[in-house]
Motif scaffolding. Structure first.
Motif, short mmCIF file in Angstrom:
data_model
loop_
_atom_site.label_atom_id
_atom_site.label_comp_id
_atom_site.label_asym_id
_atom_site.label_seq_id
_atom_site.Cartn_x
_atom_site.Cartn_y
_atom_site.Cartn_z
N ARG A 9 0.84 -1.21 0.00
CA ARG A 9 0.00 0.00 0.00
C ARG A 9 0.87 1.25 0.00
O ARG A 9 0.55 2.23 -0.68
CB ARG A 9 -0.95 -0.02 1.19
CG ARG A 9 -2.01 -1.12 1.03
CD ARG A 9 -2.98 -1.14 2.15
NE ARG A 9 -3.96 -0.05 1.92
CZ ARG A 9 -4.92 0.24 2.79
NH1 ARG A 9 -5.02 -0.44 3.91
NH2 ARG A 9 -5.76 1.20 2.54
N PRO A 14 -3.45 -0.25 -4.41
CA PRO A 14 -4.70 -0.09 -3.65
C PRO A 14 -5.05 -1.36 -2.89
O PRO A 14 -4.66 -2.46 -3.28
CB PRO A 14 -5.73 0.20 -4.73
CG PRO A 14 -5.16 -0.28 -6.00
CD PRO A 14 -3.67 -0.26 -5.85
N TYR A 15 -5.82 -1.19 -1.82
CA TYR A 15 -6.23 -2.32 -1.00
C TYR A 15 -7.32 -3.14 -1.68
O TYR A 15 -7.29 -4.37 -1.67
CB TYR A 15 -6.70 -1.84 0.37
CG TYR A 15 -7.09 -2.97 1.29
CD1 TYR A 15 -6.15 -3.87 1.74
CD2 TYR A 15 -8.41 -3.14 1.69
CE1 TYR A 15 -6.50 -4.93 2.57
CE2 TYR A 15 -8.77 -4.18 2.52
CZ TYR A 15 -7.82 -5.08 2.95
OH TYR A 15 -8.18 -6.13 3.76
N LYS A 16 -8.31 -2.45 -2.31
CA LYS A 16 -9.40 -3.14 -3.00
C LYS A 16 -9.53 -2.58 -4.41
O LYS A 16 -9.48 -1.37 -4.62
CB LYS A 16 -10.74 -2.94 -2.29
CG LYS A 16 -10.95 -3.79 -1.09
CD LYS A 16 -12.36 -3.62 -0.57
CE LYS A 16 -12.54 -4.41 0.70
NZ LYS A 16 -13.90 -4.26 1.24
N GLU A 64 -10.81 0.94 -2.86
CA GLU A 64 -10.23 1.48 -1.61
C GLU A 64 -8.72 1.57 -1.75
O GLU A 64 -8.06 0.57 -2.03
CB GLU A 64 -10.59 0.57 -0.43
CG GLU A 64 -10.09 1.06 0.89
CD GLU A 64 -10.44 0.12 2.04
OE1 GLU A 64 -9.71 0.14 3.05
OE2 GLU A 64 -11.43 -0.63 1.93
N GLN A 65 -8.20 2.76 -1.59
CA GLN A 65 -6.76 2.96 -1.70
C GLN A 65 -6.09 2.45 -0.45
O GLN A 65 -5.12 1.82 -0.43
CB GLN A 65 -6.41 4.45 -1.90
CG GLN A 65 -4.96 4.70 -2.18
CD GLN A 65 -4.44 4.05 -3.45
OE1 GLN A 65 -5.06 4.10 -4.48
NE2 GLN A 65 -3.29 3.42 -3.37
#
Length: 65
Positions: A9, A14-16, A64-65
């Motif tokens: 990250r 990005p996370y998602k 989701e970043q």
């Protein structure tokens, strides 16, 4: 959240994301490459997939970043 995910990250992954047929995927792990480079492994409902940062930025929706 484990150290690998935090590092990825911090590197801009990005996370998602939403990709591969509109499925949502979560950052799962890192795939080491040559010369210290790496790619992200994302977990989709049907399994894992490898993506590099440029591919994500150009072709996927960041949830989701």
């Amino acid at each position: 959240m484990n150290e690998i995910i935090q590092k990825m990250r911090k590197d801009g992954y990005p996370y998602k994301i939403k990709g591969n047929g509109g499925y949502t995927a979560v950052l799962y792990d890192m795939q080491p490459l040559f010369d210290g480079d790496h790619m992200a492994i994302y977990r989709y409902p049907r399994g894992e997939c490898y993506h590099d940062l440029l591919e994500i930025q150009e072709h996927f929706e960041i949830v989701e970043q």
